[in-house]
Design a protein around this motif. Structure first.
Motif, PDB file in Angstrom:
ATOM      1  N   GLY A 261     -20.147   9.937  -5.128  1.00  0.00           N
ATOM      2  CA  GLY A 261     -20.882  11.175  -4.907  1.00  0.00           C
ATOM      3  C   GLY A 261     -20.054  12.432  -4.988  1.00  0.00           C
ATOM      4  N   GLY A 262     -18.890  12.345  -5.631  1.00  0.00           N
ATOM      5  CA  GLY A 262     -18.024  13.522  -5.716  1.00  0.00           C
ATOM      6  C   GLY A 262     -17.321  13.850  -4.414  1.00  0.00           C
ATOM      7  N   VAL A 263     -17.409  12.971  -3.436  1.00  0.00           N
ATOM      8  CA  VAL A 263     -16.831  13.217  -2.111  1.00  0.00           C
ATOM      9  C   VAL A 263     -15.679  12.261  -1.837  1.00  0.00           C
ATOM     10  N   GLY A 264     -15.859  10.967  -2.096  1.00  0.00           N
ATOM     11  CA  GLY A 264     -14.844   9.981  -1.793  1.00  0.00           C
ATOM     12  C   GLY A 264     -13.655  10.049  -2.724  1.00  0.00           C
ATOM     13  N   ALA A 265     -12.497   9.629  -2.213  1.00  0.00           N
ATOM     14  CA  ALA A 265     -11.282   9.663  -3.025  1.00  0.00           C
ATOM     15  C   ALA A 265     -11.202   8.429  -3.922  1.00  0.00           C
ATOM     16  N   TYR A 266     -11.063   7.257  -3.332  1.00  0.00           N
ATOM     17  CA  TYR A 266     -10.935   6.027  -4.102  1.00  0.00           C
ATOM     18  C   TYR A 266     -12.136   5.109  -3.832  1.00  0.00           C
ATOM     19  N   ALA A 267     -12.504   4.342  -4.849  1.00  0.00           N
ATOM     20  CA  ALA A 267     -13.493   3.300  -4.603  1.00  0.00           C
ATOM     21  C   ALA A 267     -12.917   2.255  -3.653  1.00  0.00           C
ATOM     22  N   ILE A 268     -11.645   1.872  -3.874  1.00  0.00           N
ATOM     23  CA  ILE A 268     -10.994   0.848  -3.055  1.00  0.00           C
ATOM     24  C   ILE A 268      -9.633   1.384  -2.638  1.00  0.00           C
ATOM     25  N   LYS A 269      -9.481   1.701  -1.348  1.00  0.00           N
ATOM     26  CA  LYS A 269      -8.226   2.252  -0.832  1.00  0.00           C
ATOM     27  C   LYS A 269      -7.489   1.168  -0.049  1.00  0.00           C
ATOM     28  N   ILE A 270      -6.313   0.780  -0.556  1.00  0.00           N
ATOM     29  CA  ILE A 270      -5.492  -0.217   0.107  1.00  0.00           C
ATOM     30  C   ILE A 270      -4.482   0.521   0.987  1.00  0.00           C
ATOM     31  N   SER A 271      -4.646   0.365   2.309  1.00  0.00           N
ATOM     32  CA  SER A 271      -3.892   1.200   3.243  1.00  0.00           C
ATOM     33  C   SER A 271      -2.633   0.525   3.762  1.00  0.00           C
ATOM     34  N   SER A 272      -2.395  -0.732   3.411  1.00  0.00           N
ATOM     35  CA  SER A 272      -1.260  -1.450   4.009  1.00  0.00           C
ATOM     36  C   SER A 272      -0.513  -2.253   2.945  1.00  0.00           C
ATOM     37  N   VAL A 273      -0.100  -1.571   1.904  1.00  0.00           N
ATOM     38  CA  VAL A 273       0.551  -2.255   0.784  1.00  0.00           C
ATOM     39  C   VAL A 273       1.834  -2.939   1.230  1.00  0.00           C
ATOM     40  N   SER A 274       2.711  -2.213   1.921  1.00  0.00           N
ATOM     41  CA  SER A 274       4.008  -2.780   2.285  1.00  0.00           C
ATOM     42  C   SER A 274       3.872  -3.904   3.299  1.00  0.00           C
ATOM     43  N   LYS A 275       2.885  -3.807   4.195  1.00  0.00           N
ATOM     44  CA  LYS A 275       2.715  -4.833   5.225  1.00  0.00           C
ATOM     45  C   LYS A 275       2.118  -6.124   4.666  1.00  0.00           C
ATOM     46  N   CYS A 276       1.546  -6.038   3.477  1.00  0.00           N
ATOM     47  CA  CYS A 276       0.914  -7.213   2.882  1.00  0.00           C
ATOM     48  C   CYS A 276       1.687  -7.722   1.670  1.00  0.00           C
ATOM     49  N   ALA A 277       2.959  -7.458   1.626  1.00  0.00           N
ATOM     50  CA  ALA A 277       3.747  -7.857   0.453  1.00  0.00           C
ATOM     51  C   ALA A 277       3.723  -9.368   0.240  1.00  0.00           C
ATOM     52  N   ALA A 278       3.698 -10.145   1.316  1.00  0.00           N
ATOM     53  CA  ALA A 278       3.699 -11.600   1.190  1.00  0.00           C
ATOM     54  C   ALA A 278       2.319 -12.156   0.878  1.00  0.00           C
ATOM     55  N   ASN A 279       1.298 -11.383   1.102  1.00  0.00           N
ATOM     56  CA  ASN A 279      -0.080 -11.825   0.869  1.00  0.00           C
ATOM     57  C   ASN A 279      -0.893 -10.613   0.422  1.00  0.00           C
ATOM     58  N   PRO A 280      -0.660 -10.161  -0.797  1.00  0.00           N
ATOM     59  CA  PRO A 280      -1.190  -8.864  -1.215  1.00  0.00           C
ATOM     60  C   PRO A 280      -2.708  -8.869  -1.401  1.00  0.00           C
ATOM     61  N   ASN A 281      -3.286  -7.683  -1.279  1.00  0.00           N
ATOM     62  CA  ASN A 281      -4.666  -7.457  -1.672  1.00  0.00           C
ATOM     63  C   ASN A 281      -4.731  -7.291  -3.187  1.00  0.00           C
ATOM     64  N   VAL A 282      -5.840  -7.737  -3.786  1.00  0.00           N
ATOM     65  CA  VAL A 282      -5.974  -7.731  -5.240  1.00  0.00           C
ATOM     66  C   VAL A 282      -7.233  -6.976  -5.616  1.00  0.00           C
TER      67      VAL A 282
END
Length: 478
Positions: free
Chosen positions: A436-457
């Motif tokens: 709607g011209g308001v949101g930044a990302y469709a999918i925002k991954i907020s914990s990249v470094s904390k999930c290095a061993a089990n990443p989000n895809v």
């Protein structure tokens, strides 16, 4: 007993006497039911108590239908009841059998219960119009009396049309039963602690115009939510320690919460409507794992507490595990599926909130309408994922004003347990997002470094329009 009834009994006695005089006697006495009703208090608390009556048939024939009446002193009142239909005139109370416990076979019993506000005890008890100690009902002689079954046997369909009948059916539900709601409005507290089985689940079904409303809460709440005498949770429908239930078709509205499943795994909710509730619409809590919500519609939540107005709530925040962490101190609402639902508009918190400590759920084929998201308690996305290993696919989300909106889907990592990679290992694919011209990302991954061993895809099959920043903040997987 009415004068008409007494006259009928006296007339019947006279006729029998004439028959004896003419024939010189009878070879067998007519079979008769003989009912008594015994009162007992089951619990006592400040300002009230729980109690009930047991109706026993001491005769040699079934009794079909019973009515227990009594008076309570001024300042004392029945606040709720079950397994019966209650009527009241001033301080006089009348309880008649529910549909399933009206027939009491020879030597068998039936019972009903109630909660009382105040300390006064019943007086002047009668059963079917005669004193509770020796009430008697004459019935048609039978050669082979049937026996009563309370609650109804497995596989029986229990049709209900009033709140009292529904409460009675829930209190006495058994595996394999199907409780069917007639169209209409049911006001009251609707809770069950009866379990179905994998082979014989219990079903509660009704049309969409069978509407459950709980005007509570009331009474003193326990430290942790559990069905407690004298307390009404305010939940529209509550499963507590009641696995293997199927809920189908009906509507819940105008309640504190919509449908709550506590320690009730293998719950299936299909085609239900929940709207205009004070807080969340559907909550799978206290390790209600392996459950399914599908084909349902949720709108207008969080009317009183917007920050707690989730559409669907999976698990519990770690701050509530002291109450709801019944699996090694964690609320393990694992493998829950949320499929093909329409959630929003005016869901004040997240349409779906996935809490930490839950694993391997599926969120697929849902439609999210973000209008009315409040932004309170950081509620500013369609889904917030703190769980682990979720598949989130083929959903469609839109946002338009009014509301507060940051990103379509978000994940977060919380350090609630060193053994859990909370917010990690989740997969997004095939989702369509209009921000709607308001949101930044469709999918925002907020914990990249904390999930290095089990990443989000995030797969390239996801699409986005009207985004301020783009599809996602991490590299896309082909």
């Amino acid at each position: 007993m009415s004068p008409r009834t007494r006259h009928a009994i006296f007339l019947g006695t006279a006729v029998a006497a004439v028959a004896v005089a003419l024939t010189g006697g009878v070879t067998a006495q007519a079979a008769a039911a003989n009912l008594s009703a015994t009162f007992a208090r089951t619990s006592v608390w400040t300002g009230g108590y729980g109690a009930g009556y047991t109706i026993a048939n001491r005769g040699d024939a079934p009794a079909t239908g019973w009515t227990v009446e009594f008076d309570l002193p001024a300042g004392t009142a029945v606040s709720s009841s079950w397994s019966s239909v209650k009527t009241q005139t001033g301080q006089h109370y009348e309880f008649t059998n529910a549909g399933f416990n009206g027939t009491i076979g020879a030597g068998a019993t039936a019972s009903f219960g109630f909660n009382v506000a105040g300390s006064g005890l019943p007086s002047g008890c009668t059963v079917n119009g005669l004193p509770c100690a020796d009430g008697q009902v004459t019935t048609t002689p039978t050669s082979s009396p049937t026996t009563t079954t309370t609650p109804p046997p497995a596989g029986v369909t229990v049709n209900v049309a009033t709140a009292a009948q529904l409460q009675a059916a829930l209190a006495n539900a058994a595996p394999g039963q199907a409780i069917k709601l007639a169209a209409g409005t049911y006001r009251g507290s609707f809770v069950t602690t009866k379990a179905g089985t994998a082979a014989e689940p219990i079903t509660l079904s009704g049309p969409s115009d069978a509407i459950l409303i709980n005007d509570g809460p009331s009474g003193d709440a326990p430290d942790c939510p559990t069905p407690t005498a004298g307390w009404d949770s305010g939940y529209g429908f509550w499963l507590s320690g009641a696995p293997y239930w199927n809920l189908t078709g009906f509507t819940v509205q105008e309640s504190k919460k919509g449908i709550v499943a506590d320690n009730s795994p293998h719950t299936t909710i299909d085609g239900v409507t929940v709207h205009h509730v004070d807080e969340e619409a559907i909550h799978f809590r206290r390790s209600s794992a392996d459950s399914v919500l599908k084909n349902s519609t949720i709108t207008y939540t969080g009317l009183v507490q917007p920050g707690y107005g989730e559409g669907v709530y999976l698990g519990s925040a770690n701050s509530n595990w002291a109450c709801h962490g019944n699996s090694g101190g964690v609320d393990r609402g694992d493998r829950i599926q949320v499929l093909d639902n329409h959630i929003g508009p005016f869901v004040a918190a997240e349409p779906i909130d996935v809490k930490e400590g839950t694993f391997n759920g599926v969120i697929r084929g849902n439609t999210f309408d973000g209008r009315g998201i409040s932004g309170e308690n950081s509620a500013d996305s369609w889904i917030d994922v703190k769980g682990i290993g979720y598949t989130i696919e083929n959903n469609t989300g839109t946002f338009a004003s009014p509301g507060t909106f940051a990103n379509g889907y978000e994940n977060h990592n919380t350090s609630t347990s060193p053994s859990f990679d909370n917010g990690c290992g989740n997969v997004w694919r095939g989702n369509k997002s209009d921000l709607g011209g308001v949101g930044a990302y469709a999918i925002k991954i907020s914990s990249v470094s904390k999930c290095a061993a089990n990443p989000n895809v995030v797969y390239a099959s996801n699409t986005v329009t009207n985004a301020k920043s783009g599809l996602t903040n991490i590299p896309v997987t082909p």
